[in-house]
Design an enzyme around this catalytic site. Structure first.
Site, PDB file in Angstrom:
ATOM      1  N   TYR A  35       0.835  -1.202   0.000  1.00 48.21           N
ATOM      2  CA  TYR A  35       0.000   0.000   0.000  1.00 48.21           C
ATOM      3  C   TYR A  35       0.875   1.260   0.000  1.00 48.21           C
ATOM      4  CZ  TYR A  35      -2.997   3.724   1.588  1.00 48.21           C
ATOM      5  OH  TYR A  35      -3.644   4.930   1.689  1.00 48.21           O
ATOM      6  N   ASP A  36       1.891   1.233   0.858  1.00 49.87           N
ATOM      7  CA  ASP A  36       2.795   2.390   0.925  1.00 49.87           C
ATOM      8  C   ASP A  36       3.445   2.659  -0.424  1.00 49.87           C
ATOM      9  OD1 ASP A  36       2.184   2.634   3.551  1.00 49.87           O
ATOM     10  OD2 ASP A  36       3.985   1.600   4.281  1.00 49.87           O
ATOM     11  N   LEU A  82     -31.944  25.556  15.818  1.00 51.50           N
ATOM     12  CA  LEU A  82     -33.392  25.422  15.672  1.00 51.50           C
ATOM     13  C   LEU A  82     -34.066  26.055  16.870  1.00 51.50           C
ATOM     14  CD1 LEU A  82     -33.748  21.679  14.575  1.00 51.50           C
ATOM     15  CD2 LEU A  82     -34.359  23.664  13.205  1.00 51.50           C
ATOM     16  N   LYS A 108     -35.101  14.082  16.113  1.00 46.64           N
ATOM     17  CA  LYS A 108     -33.983  14.997  16.353  1.00 46.64           C
ATOM     18  C   LYS A 108     -32.862  14.161  16.937  1.00 46.64           C
ATOM     19  CE  LYS A 108     -32.872  19.398  18.634  1.00 46.64           C
ATOM     20  NZ  LYS A 108     -31.476  19.193  18.498  1.00 46.64           N
ATOM     21  N   LYS A 281     -40.571  20.165   9.963  1.00 42.12           N
ATOM     22  CA  LYS A 281     -40.203  21.157   8.944  1.00 42.12           C
ATOM     23  C   LYS A 281     -41.369  21.355   7.976  1.00 42.12           C
ATOM     24  CE  LYS A 281     -35.499  19.452   9.197  1.00 42.12           C
ATOM     25  NZ  LYS A 281     -34.486  18.539   8.676  1.00 42.12           N
ATOM     26  N   CYS A 424      -9.222  -0.213  57.748  1.00 43.14           N
ATOM     27  CA  CYS A 424     -10.576  -0.413  57.225  1.00 43.14           C
ATOM     28  C   CYS A 424     -10.426  -0.865  55.767  1.00 43.14           C
ATOM     29  CB  CYS A 424     -11.371   0.890  57.278  1.00 43.14           C
ATOM     30  SG  CYS A 424     -12.934   0.774  56.390  1.00 43.14           S
TER      31      CYS A 424
HETATM   32  S1  IVH Z   1     -32.632  20.466  10.599  1.00 40.61           S
HETATM   33  C1  IVH Z   1     -30.977  25.153   9.986  1.00 40.61           C
HETATM   34  N1  IVH Z   1     -33.039  18.043  11.449  1.00 40.61           N
HETATM   35  O1  IVH Z   1     -30.167  20.032  16.033  1.00 40.61           O
HETATM   36  C2  IVH Z   1     -30.913  23.999  10.900  1.00 40.61           C
HETATM   37  N2  IVH Z   1     -31.485  19.381  12.630  1.00 40.61           N
HETATM   38  O2  IVH Z   1     -30.695  22.023  18.021  1.00 40.61           O
HETATM   39  C3  IVH Z   1     -31.773  22.896  10.352  1.00 40.61           C
HETATM   40  N3  IVH Z   1     -30.398  18.252  14.495  1.00 40.61           N
HETATM   41  O3  IVH Z   1     -28.544  22.601  14.332  1.00 40.61           O
HETATM   42  C4  IVH Z   1     -31.518  21.693  11.110  1.00 40.61           C
HETATM   43  N4  IVH Z   1     -31.423  16.331  14.259  1.00 40.61           N
HETATM   44  O4  IVH Z   1     -27.541  20.169  14.147  1.00 40.61           O
HETATM   45  C5  IVH Z   1     -32.370  19.185  11.646  1.00 40.61           C
HETATM   46  N5  IVH Z   1     -33.463  15.866  12.051  1.00 40.61           N
HETATM   47  C6  IVH Z   1     -32.809  17.001  12.255  1.00 40.61           C
HETATM   48  C7  IVH Z   1     -31.878  17.145  13.296  1.00 40.61           C
HETATM   49  C8  IVH Z   1     -31.239  18.365  13.457  1.00 40.61           C
HETATM   50  C9  IVH Z   1     -30.534  17.004  14.951  1.00 40.61           C
HETATM   51  C10 IVH Z   1     -29.498  19.257  15.071  1.00 40.61           C
HETATM   52  C11 IVH Z   1     -28.933  20.231  14.066  1.00 40.61           C
HETATM   53  C12 IVH Z   1     -29.431  21.565  14.566  1.00 40.61           C
HETATM   54  C13 IVH Z   1     -29.626  21.305  16.013  1.00 40.61           C
HETATM   55  C14 IVH Z   1     -30.534  22.323  16.685  1.00 40.61           C
END
Ligand code: IVH
Length: 702
Positions: A35-36, A82, A108, A281, A424
């Site tokens: 590899y090297d 968020l 999340k 969202k 102890c």
């Molecule tokens: S959407 C513009 N979706 O949580 C930011 N964020 O506490 C849109 N996060 O900054 C983020 N799961 O780093 C989104 N399903 C999810 C997520 C998520 C975790 C994080 C993300 C965000 C932070 C806010």
């Protein structure tokens, strides 16, 4: 294409394949030297034909060597946060503000945000969020994460696209990682999130590679796309081979979104990684862009946060454990329950007053919480479930391990202590384990299990370590016959296997009676520990109040343990960082005969009890690089605690002051610095970063 460029292309794809196999599957497809040789050939080709170099060449993106620091990366689009909702009300109010659905709902992920930049389908950069505008370049580490494609599959890749997502540890992988850290005697990560960020931000990519990090992507930054909805985006990203969540749902209205939120909450333990809420969202990208964003967060999305984990269980008993200085600490024995993914059986109650303050009775159903971190906390009793059979906890009168009467060390002391410090079993075991800990002599093979085995084995009848005086005289033949129970470090209670039998270790000898790895390692570690920095030796004596800061100040001032113990209380208390309580504690410690014996036997065994070349009390500090300087540390530092930084200052002759004045030579400020930083700026006192502090002190301290 010329022959040369063909060969370069061939080499690149081979190298890429071998690297992927190596980093992602821990698989060597060819011997290392072969590899090297390929890497070398590619490098030579590129050197002779610079026109062939491109930024996607493996020679450019993954150096085998660790980066010294992560370089800053400016995100093309800022990485936002968020807004949160904590109740149905919050959530519906948001939904009303943003108008109608459909909404895209997803978990999340409790991880760490990562931004991947692909240029014409090739991963050119991975960066952490940083402050949102500028992150850290962790490309080399990200390349080792399984599931992050180095090249996108499919076609029609944009010129440049930033893909955002979350890096995390699966719960099972996290448990495995922590178990292996425990085995190696290393500190464990408090939660999967920490382990993810700790692993992603390793300076050595091979460490990241060995950690099973994963990623799920949930959006994009800079991109000129023409799709209609977030869900279409996910389909496209998935078609490019990017890891997207399978747990998203598009629902028509806010009620349905809230249903998703509650369903996900009740099944949060079925998800293979930690989740701390749901993200909702607006699905339509057009609506998203119309709603826009604030400087902090998009208006078109919201995080619904779940409450911290809380469960009820039975409080079976309250017992008392004895620490290394004899302190008796009550702890709760609980009917085992699962909280935040791990089983909880014990919870510390800190002291008698806490038990009273919480109003708990033995036999109560209690609610416990384990939010984010690993230390479970009893919140209080569930009063409605009392049936009258519960009993109040009484602090025991006697030590649970040696039977001696517990007492206060002084009338001002709130804690009860076991006065039998010499023999102890609990105190001895705890002190020996402390000697091995990172705070003291940092002896890898002397963890809690070894300490218990050396001080209270099932066999032989007479333990090889009856006092810490014995520690450095240990020989292989002392270790080989040992059989011992495995004790829980938090409670001192025996651990049991799944069948309820106590766990036994006989790890010092192999089956054939020869020396096992731990025995050999322990002896070698002890040998090395003999020449540890003197402050560590002093700390390892478990003298009350003597922690690293005082120990550094004392050893640096006096130069030897004999000089410290020869000093009067007044002389001791004169040293910066040492007050009268501490001085008294040191003097009293040395009055006890078996304590003196520890020092004598250690010295005989070759433990270094003086700083080589130190010229005696008061001499060294005047020569330190910070001699005569008053220095203040504030904020949180990354590589050390504030106390450690202060110890370094004292060791180098400076004064670690607690407030900024005109006399302050400079302020070491880490993130979160507040009023002291402002004061320093007002007074024109120099401010330096941790980085600069480290540079100034490098090589001058141990
Ligand atoms: S959407 C513009 N979706 O949580 C930011 N964020 O506490 C849109 N996060 O900054 C983020 N799961 O780093 C989104 N399903 C999810 C997520 C998520 C975790 C994080 C993300 C965000 C932070 C806010």
């Amino acid at each position: 294409m010329s022959k040369v460029s063909e060969r370069a292309e061939e080499l690149r794809s081979q190298i890429q394949r071998y690297r992927m196999a190596y980093y992602q599957n821990n698989e060597s497809l060819i011997p290392d030297h072969e590899y090297d040789a390929l890497e070398k050939e590619l490098k030579a080709l590129e050197q002779n034909h610079p026109e062939l170099i491109d930024s996607q060449s493996p020679s450019q993106i993954v150096g085998g060597k660790a980066a010294e620091v992560f370089s800053p990366v400016e995100h093309l689009e800022p990485m936002l946060s968020l807004d949160n909702a904590f109740s149905k009300e919050d959530f519906l109010a948001w939904a009303k503000r943003v108008g109608e659905g459909p909404f895209l709902c997803e978990p999340k992920i409790d991880g760490l945000a990562l931004c991947l930049t692909y240029e014409q389908g090739v991963l050119t950069r991975a960066a952490t969020r940083g402050d949102g505008a500028v992150g850290e370049d962790v490309t080399q580490n990200a390349l080792t994460i399984k599931g992050i494609p180095h090249r996108l599959t499919g076609t029609h890749h944009p010129e440049v696209i930033e893909i955002r997502g979350e890096v995390f540890f699966g719960l099972k992988d996290f448990a495995r990682l922590n178990a292996s850290l425990v085995q190696a005697g290393k500190p464990v990560f408090a939660n999967p999130r920490n382990s993810a960020s700790g692993s992603l931000r390793q300076k050595d990519p091979s460490v990241s590679a060995a950690r099973p990090l994963r990623m799920l992507v949930h959006g994009f930054g800079a991109w000129q796309g023409n799709l209609k909805s977030q869900s279409e985006v996910y389909e496209l990203l998935a078609s490019w081979g990017l890891p997207t969540t399978k747990r998203y749902e598009v629902v028509k209205d806010a009620e349905a979104a809230f249903e998703f939120i509650t369903n996900l909450e009740s099944s949060r333990h079925d998800v293979e990684h930690e989740i701390d809420g749901a993200v909702i969202k607006i699905d339509s990208l057009q609506n998203q862009s119309e709603l826009g964003k604030t400087s902090r967060a998009p208006r078109w999305a919201i995080a619904y946060k779940y409450p911290p984990e809380q469960v009820n269980t039975k409080l079976l008993d309250i017992r008392v454990s004895i620490g290394r200085t004899g302190r008796a600490t009550p702890f709760a024995v609980l009917a085992p329950v699962l909280v935040a993914g791990s089983e909880v059986e014990f919870a510390t109650l800190h002291n008698q007053d806490q038990v009273k303050a919480k109003g708990i009775l033995i036999g109560d159903t209690v609610s416990i919480r384990k939010a984010g971190d690993v230390i479970p906390e009893i919140l209080g009793p569930v009063l409605a479930l009392r049936d009258g059979s519960e009993t109040a906890f009484e602090m025991p009168l006697n030590c649970p391990e040696c039977g001696q009467k517990l007492a206060r060390a002084s009338s001002a002391d709130v804690d009860l202590r076991c006065p039998n410090s010499k023999s102890c079993p609990a105190q001895l075991r705890e002190r020996i384990a402390y000697i091995g800990s990172r705070a003291a002599l940092d002896i890898e093979a002397l963890g809690y299990v070894s300490a218990a085995a050396l001080t209270q084995p099932l066999e032989p009848k007479i333990p090889p370590v009856i006092s810490e005086a014995d520690l450095f005289d240990l020989k292989l033949e002392d270790l080989l016959p040992i059989r011992s129970m495995v004790l829980d470090p938090d409670t001192g209670l025996a651990k049991h296997d799944a069948l309820g039998n106590p766990k036994i270790v006989d790890f010092f000898a192999r089956k054939d009676g020869s020396a096992g790895e731990v025995a050999i390692k322990l002896l070698a570690n002890l040998e090395e520990a003999k020449t540890r920095a003197l402050w560590r030796i002093l700390v390892s004596l478990s003298i009350r109040h003597v922690g690293p800061v005082a120990a550094r100040a004392l050893t640096e001032h006096f130069g030897s343990l004999s000089a410290i113990f020869a000093a009067s209380e007044f002389e001791l208390s004169e040293v910066a960082g040492v007050g009268p309580t501490l001085a008294q504690s040191i003097s009293e410690w040395f009055l006890i005969d078996w304590h003196k014996e520890i020092l004598e036997r250690w010295e005989k065994a070759g433990v270094q009890l003086a700083i080589p070349g130190h010229l005696g009390p008061g001499s060294a500090s005047k020569n330190g690089i910070f001699a005569g300087l008053s220095i203040v540390v504030t904020g949180s530092l990354e590589t050390m605690t504030r106390e450690e930084a202060e110890a370094v200052i004292i060791e180098l002759g400076g004064k670690a002051a607690s407030s900024v004045s005109k006399k302050t030579a400079f302020l070491v400020a880490g993130p979160g610095a507040g009023s002291k930083l402002i004061k320093a700026q007002e007074l024109g006192v120099a401010v330096i970063s941790e980085q600069e502090f480290l540079q100034r002190t490098a090589g001058n301290s141990n």
